[in-house]
Design a protein around this motif. Structure first.
Motif, PDB file in Angstrom:
ATOM      1  N   ILE A 177       0.859  -1.190   0.000  1.00  0.00           N
ATOM      2  CA  ILE A 177       0.000   0.000   0.000  1.00  0.00           C
ATOM      3  C   ILE A 177       0.895   1.240   0.000  1.00  0.00           C
ATOM      4  N   ASP A 178       0.534   2.256  -0.792  1.00  0.00           N
ATOM      5  CA  ASP A 178       1.420   3.397  -1.024  1.00  0.00           C
ATOM      6  C   ASP A 178       0.622   4.702  -0.919  1.00  0.00           C
ATOM      7  N   ILE A 179       0.875   5.487   0.160  1.00  0.00           N
ATOM      8  CA  ILE A 179       0.141   6.754   0.314  1.00  0.00           C
ATOM      9  C   ILE A 179       1.012   7.979   0.027  1.00  0.00           C
ATOM     10  N   ASP A 180       2.196   7.768  -0.547  1.00  0.00           N
ATOM     11  CA  ASP A 180       2.993   8.867  -1.098  1.00  0.00           C
ATOM     12  C   ASP A 180       2.128   9.568  -2.147  1.00  0.00           C
ATOM     13  N   VAL A 181       2.300  10.884  -2.330  1.00  0.00           N
ATOM     14  CA  VAL A 181       1.471  11.618  -3.295  1.00  0.00           C
ATOM     15  C   VAL A 181       1.775  11.197  -4.742  1.00  0.00           C
ATOM     16  N   HIS A 182       2.912  10.504  -4.929  1.00  0.00           N
ATOM     17  CA  HIS A 182       3.266  10.019  -6.271  1.00  0.00           C
ATOM     18  C   HIS A 182       2.891   8.539  -6.437  1.00  0.00           C
ATOM     19  N   HIS A 183       2.652   8.149  -7.692  1.00  0.00           N
ATOM     20  CA  HIS A 183       2.309   6.755  -8.003  1.00  0.00           C
ATOM     21  C   HIS A 183       3.493   5.824  -7.720  1.00  0.00           C
ATOM     22  N   GLY A 184       3.250   4.726  -7.046  1.00  0.00           N
ATOM     23  CA  GLY A 184       4.304   3.751  -6.735  1.00  0.00           C
ATOM     24  C   GLY A 184       4.599   2.852  -7.922  1.00  0.00           C
ATOM     25  N   ASP A 185       5.060   3.451  -9.016  1.00  0.00           N
ATOM     26  CA  ASP A 185       5.199   2.723 -10.293  1.00  0.00           C
ATOM     27  C   ASP A 185       6.261   1.625 -10.284  1.00  0.00           C
ATOM     28  N   GLY A 186       7.382   1.856  -9.590  1.00  0.00           N
ATOM     29  CA  GLY A 186       8.471   0.875  -9.603  1.00  0.00           C
ATOM     30  C   GLY A 186       8.072  -0.435  -8.936  1.00  0.00           C
ATOM     31  N   VAL A 197       1.837 -10.704  -5.118  1.00  0.00           N
ATOM     32  CA  VAL A 197       1.923  -9.345  -4.571  1.00  0.00           C
ATOM     33  C   VAL A 197       0.794  -8.533  -5.180  1.00  0.00           C
ATOM     34  N   PHE A 198       0.025  -7.875  -4.339  1.00  0.00           N
ATOM     35  CA  PHE A 198      -1.003  -6.943  -4.808  1.00  0.00           C
ATOM     36  C   PHE A 198      -0.505  -5.540  -4.493  1.00  0.00           C
ATOM     37  N   THR A 199      -0.483  -4.658  -5.492  1.00  0.00           N
ATOM     38  CA  THR A 199      -0.024  -3.289  -5.236  1.00  0.00           C
ATOM     39  C   THR A 199      -1.195  -2.315  -5.323  1.00  0.00           C
ATOM     40  N   LEU A 200      -1.264  -1.425  -4.333  1.00  0.00           N
ATOM     41  CA  LEU A 200      -2.334  -0.429  -4.236  1.00  0.00           C
ATOM     42  C   LEU A 200      -1.698   0.926  -3.978  1.00  0.00           C
ATOM     43  N   SER A 201      -1.892   1.884  -4.888  1.00  0.00           N
ATOM     44  CA  SER A 201      -1.321   3.225  -4.689  1.00  0.00           C
ATOM     45  C   SER A 201      -2.399   4.299  -4.781  1.00  0.00           C
ATOM     46  N   PHE A 202      -2.355   5.224  -3.840  1.00  0.00           N
ATOM     47  CA  PHE A 202      -3.177   6.436  -3.859  1.00  0.00           C
ATOM     48  C   PHE A 202      -2.237   7.569  -4.267  1.00  0.00           C
ATOM     49  N   HIS A 203      -2.631   8.396  -5.208  1.00  0.00           N
ATOM     50  CA  HIS A 203      -1.718   9.457  -5.657  1.00  0.00           C
ATOM     51  C   HIS A 203      -2.425  10.543  -6.438  1.00  0.00           C
ATOM     52  N   LYS A 204      -1.743  11.686  -6.551  1.00  0.00           N
ATOM     53  CA  LYS A 204      -2.174  12.755  -7.450  1.00  0.00           C
ATOM     54  C   LYS A 204      -1.968  12.256  -8.870  1.00  0.00           C
ATOM     55  N   TYR A 205      -2.972  12.469  -9.705  1.00  0.00           N
ATOM     56  CA  TYR A 205      -2.866  12.089 -11.117  1.00  0.00           C
ATOM     57  C   TYR A 205      -3.507  13.186 -11.949  1.00  0.00           C
ATOM     58  N   GLY A 206      -2.833  13.622 -12.991  1.00  0.00           N
ATOM     59  CA  GLY A 206      -3.444  14.617 -13.864  1.00  0.00           C
ATOM     60  C   GLY A 206      -2.418  15.493 -14.543  1.00  0.00           C
ATOM     61  N   ILE A 207      -2.901  16.360 -15.409  1.00  0.00           N
ATOM     62  CA  ILE A 207      -2.051  17.223 -16.216  1.00  0.00           C
ATOM     63  C   ILE A 207      -2.238  18.665 -15.744  1.00  0.00           C
ATOM     64  N   ASP A 208      -1.120  19.376 -15.567  1.00  0.00           N
ATOM     65  CA  ASP A 208      -1.235  20.758 -15.067  1.00  0.00           C
ATOM     66  C   ASP A 208      -1.516  21.744 -16.207  1.00  0.00           C
ATOM     67  N   ARG A 209      -1.626  23.036 -15.853  1.00  0.00           N
ATOM     68  CA  ARG A 209      -2.035  24.017 -16.859  1.00  0.00           C
ATOM     69  C   ARG A 209      -0.964  24.301 -17.906  1.00  0.00           C
ATOM     70  N   HIS A 210       0.269  23.775 -17.668  1.00  0.00           N
ATOM     71  CA  HIS A 210       1.307  23.894 -18.691  1.00  0.00           C
ATOM     72  C   HIS A 210       1.389  22.652 -19.563  1.00  0.00           C
ATOM     73  N   GLY A 211       0.481  21.701 -19.303  1.00  0.00           N
ATOM     74  CA  GLY A 211       0.473  20.477 -20.094  1.00  0.00           C
ATOM     75  C   GLY A 211       1.394  19.382 -19.567  1.00  0.00           C
ATOM     76  N   TRP A 212       2.005  19.596 -18.364  1.00  0.00           N
ATOM     77  CA  TRP A 212       2.886  18.572 -17.794  1.00  0.00           C
ATOM     78  C   TRP A 212       2.081  17.601 -16.941  1.00  0.00           C
ATOM     79  N   PRO A 213       2.292  16.282 -17.124  1.00  0.00           N
ATOM     80  CA  PRO A 213       1.635  15.333 -16.227  1.00  0.00           C
ATOM     81  C   PRO A 213       2.308  15.355 -14.853  1.00  0.00           C
TER      82      PRO A 213
END
Ligand code: VJV
Ligand code: CA
Ligand code: ZN
Length: 397
Positions: A177-186, A197-213
């Motif tokens: 389980i991963d509650i860091d604001v970033h996705h636990g991709d690794g 292994v089951f992986t569960l991540s909570f994170h900010k996801y989305g694109i900002d106003r400059h177009g950066w994910p």
């Protein structure tokens, strides 16, 4: 009297090698190992060291890091220094050290640093395996972006993957389980082809106003791992993408609903919880508005599942609040209640004093430091929970 009480009889161990604090990523780099010094000082000032078993683990060695990483990558990592680094070198770029963001700089003692935090995660895993601890803590670990042959997002070696590999020698199913604001991709990627292994991540996801994910740009709700029914890892990942500014009440309810369902369905024999503190309000890189006790309630929820637990650090870029949170969460593990007034005899007290630094308190209101409007509506979160529940139905057994 700091209000220390231990009503619950959990065996908690604290795995920490202080040499890790003396490493620097560079003067203005957001990752500051010095936050671990602050954390340790708070833990000691509340007397929490008397409520746990303390370990000073040895650094992990090359062969131990090779449990997950490619040997060629590790050879490069073990030999590179600021003096011999060639930024135009093909390997330098291929292994993730290049790039204009300088997320993963080459600094003095880099190999020592990665060996120390990984050694602490391994020591925590061994304590669960030996049944010496119910809960084993390593605040210096949690570097969830590192891939087997790639440094990414301040992470060079994935101590979490290595700790989980050790747990798999005795446990059939491990929940991450991963509650860091970033996705636990690794961690997700490392175990994408196994149902153990089951992986569960909570994170900010989305694109900002400059177009950066938002980094790393993965972890949408439809990413549940391999869809091929022949792949054993099918539907053994769950991602909870969240927008800016989520508040205490919303996050606590989202976390409890989703994790309880995952534990019920997957029935893990051990849990690894990455407790990145960059999901707090006022974090230098984060976008959420969580207070310390809301973040800590996730640890309480996971503790209540009563499975062997490794609690590990991660991100966290406003050091005084990282230290507050991890001190509070250490207390949650041992079942202690801490006084809101910080003990007055602590080193670095000035880091916590003054209104802008939290007024000498352990639990300042971090909503006061809020920089992000809440873009999460309750109906949108309700839909997200429904999608998560739907995803869980694809997992069999
Ligand atoms: O967003 C990125 C990568 C870029 C950054 C922006 N440039 C223009 C393009 C590349 C896409 N990287 C993130 C990495 C976040 C890692 C989080 C790690 C963890 O918490 O999940 C686990 C420990 C990012 N966000 C902010 C920065 N990098 C950043 C890096 C710096 C910096 C300021 C911000 C590196 C050096 C210095 N300042 C001096
Ligand atoms: Ca996360
Ligand atoms: Zn993070």
């Amino acid at each position: 009297d700091y209000g220390l009480e231990r009503p619950q009889g959990y065996n908690v161990s604290f795995h920490y090698n202080p040499h890790v604090e003396y490493h620097h990523f560079g003067s203005s780099h957001p990752m500051k190992p010095w936050r671990l010094t602050l954390t340790k000082q708070l833990v000691l000032s509340y007397g929490l060291e008397y409520t746990m078993d303390l370990y000073e683990p040895r650094p992990a060695n090359f062969n131990e890091l090779a449990i997950f990483h490619d040997r060629e990558y590790l050879s490069y990592l073990s030999e590179i220094t600021p003096q011999n680094a060639k930024p135009d070198d093909a390997q330098y770029i291929a292994y993730g050290f290049g790039g204009d963001s300088n997320d993963c700089p080459v600094f003095d003692g880099l190999w020592n640093y990665v060996s120390l935090y990984t050694g602490a995660s391994m020591s925590a895993a061994y304590n669960l395996l030996n049944k010496q601890s119910d809960i084993a803590i390593n605040w210096s670990g949690g570097l969830h972006h590192a891939k087997k042959n790639l440094a990414s997002g301040f992470c060079y070696v994935n101590d979490i993957v290595i700790a989980i590999q050790l747990l798999l020698t005795q446990h059939q199913r491990v929940l991450y389980i991963d509650i860091d604001v970033h996705h636990g991709d690794g961690v997700e990627q490392a175990f994408e082809s196994t149902d153990r292994v089951f992986t569960l991540s909570f994170h900010k996801y989305g694109i900002d106003r400059h177009g950066w994910p938002f980094f790393p740009g993965t972890g949408n709700i439809d990413e549940i791992g391999p869809k091929d029914p022949a792949n054993r890892g099918k539907a053994h990942s769950l991602n909870i993408p969240i927008d800016d500014g989520i508040d205490d009440h919303q996050y606590k309810s989202l976390f409890k609903t989703v994790t309880s369902k995952v534990v019920e369905k997957y029935n893990p024999q051990a849990i690894v919880l990455q407790s990145g503190a960059d999901s707090l309000g006022g974090d230098r890189l984060g976008r959420f508005n969580l207070n310390i006790k809301a973040h800590g309630s996730c640890i309480e929820t996971v503790k209540s599942f009563g499975r062997p637990l490794i609690l590990i650090g991660g991100g966290g870029y406003t050091p005084r609040n990282v230290a507050r949170t991890w001190c509070h969460e250490t207390a949650v593990c041992v079942g202690a209640t801490l006084h809101d007034d910080l003990p007055t005899h602590i080193p670095y007290l000035q880091a916590f004093q003054g209104e802008e630094n939290g007024g000498g308190r352990l639990y300042p209101d971090l909503h006061n430091t809020k920089r992000h409007d809440n873009l999460n509506t309750d109906p949108a979160l309700q839909k997200l929970v429904e999608r998560a529940m739907e995803n869980l139905r694809y997992m069999e057994g």
